[in-house]
Motif scaffolding. Sequence first.
Motif, short mmCIF file in Angstrom:
data_model
loop_
_atom_site.label_atom_id
_atom_site.label_comp_id
_atom_site.label_asym_id
_atom_site.label_seq_id
_atom_site.Cartn_x
_atom_site.Cartn_y
_atom_site.Cartn_z
N ASN A 88 0.84 -1.20 0.00
CA ASN A 88 0.00 0.00 0.00
C ASN A 88 0.87 1.25 0.00
O ASN A 88 1.81 1.36 0.78
CB ASN A 88 -0.89 0.02 1.24
N GLU A 122 0.33 -0.47 -4.63
CA GLU A 122 -1.09 -0.07 -4.65
C GLU A 122 -1.17 1.41 -4.35
O GLU A 122 -1.03 1.81 -3.20
CB GLU A 122 -1.89 -0.84 -3.60
N ASP A 152 -5.54 1.63 -6.12
CA ASP A 152 -6.22 1.05 -4.97
C ASP A 152 -7.60 1.68 -4.77
O ASP A 152 -7.83 2.82 -5.17
CB ASP A 152 -5.36 1.30 -3.72
N LYS A 173 -7.77 -2.20 -8.44
CA LYS A 173 -8.38 -2.83 -7.26
C LYS A 173 -9.74 -2.21 -7.01
O LYS A 173 -9.85 -1.01 -6.75
CB LYS A 173 -7.49 -2.65 -6.03
N GLU A 209 -11.55 -6.61 -4.06
CA GLU A 209 -11.20 -6.82 -2.66
C GLU A 209 -12.41 -6.57 -1.76
O GLU A 209 -13.47 -6.18 -2.24
CB GLU A 209 -10.04 -5.91 -2.25
CA CA Z 1 -4.81 -1.75 -0.43
#
Ligand code: CA
Length: 405
Positions: A88, A122, A152, A173, A209
């Motif tokens: 991240n 991300e 992300d 994502k 996710e």
């Molecule tokens: Ca993430």
Amino acid sequence: MIDALDVMAALDQVYPVFQPIFSADEHRVIGYEIFGRFRHDGESLSLGPFFLDDQVPADFRLEADLLILEKAFEKALELDGDILLFINRDAELLIEDKEEKLLTLILSHKEKGLDPSRLVLEISERKSMPDTANIEHILHYYRTYGIKIAIDKLGADSSKLDQINLLQPDILKVDLGTLRGAAIGPSYQDILHSLSLLARKIGASLLFESIETVFQLQFAWKHGGRYYQGFYLMNPSPSFVKEEVLNEKLRTECHAFILTEQKKIERLFSLRSELNQRLQELNGKLRKKLDDYELLMAIGNELDEIAFRMYICDSDGFQDIPNLVSKKGSWQFEEGHRRKNWSWRPYFLENISNMRSERKGFLSDRYNDIQSGETIRTFSFPIGEERYLFVDLHPKFLNKREELY
Ligand code: CA
């Protein structure tokens, strides 16, 4: 609540946990997202709030973050050489890292056997992207080392679509957190559909996710998700799992999804062939005896309850007689649409070509009718030399036939 000073005073108590990410094509673990945890008073606390806290100076956050990553990289040396690690990275933090400490850390582990091409950054943003040109430049630089880029936390708002083009990510994502329960509006599905088309166009893969139910897994599968992640599959943990850990479960569930979709497709096929049969019979019987007005009216009466509007075009999409519309149980011609052209509509010419070469009718996808705002399908059917009939099907009839309630 986690106290930033507690963290900074006991940095040796931060450690990484890993949440497995599964692939749709092999049903195995293809990577892990790394999260930070903090051991405090015998508890394990998420470092999420710490990293999101504006009151914590950026260099503190960066220091804690690098420490977690270093521990994660050390541990990752025990993994197979094709397993990815998702890191991240706040856009702001990335810009803040002027000494390139992250890159230095990554490169120092290259010699130990952790290839940078196994790392996925991300990129997320908490405010608006601080300096897009700068970020673009930094990401380009990371990319030269083989590091992959993901965007992300894409969700229901599509404001990030322009950035996606700019940053050319390898992975998008999509956060399904906003999709809890069964109530998903069609607009959300439409946004996801656009995202999946965009991903396909730019050659990026979709990772869904926050998958917490089998329903969300099915949703991800159906919307082009190549990778899956979430509590429904597996929680983050300090240790790694076997690649095949969910092989059976995912295979079984995937099979159930396929059966459901096949049933839907079969229902549409049977609807299409039924409409084809009815129109072929009627058209064969009446075409030579009636002009277009009379023919439309006869078809309207035959398809009462099924259709609410119909019209005829030539192969260029020009409509030369008015729409026939069902109003309070009776069919009426509605002036105003004569000499309109429909060739600009999506799939129009493709559809005409199909009808011409197959000599039968086709069902459109589901779309929102501009006039009524309802979700409908159009059945189109070749009624003769360069004459094509378009029948807008009643939402109620469609929902019943497609078993959507
Ligand atoms: Ca993430």
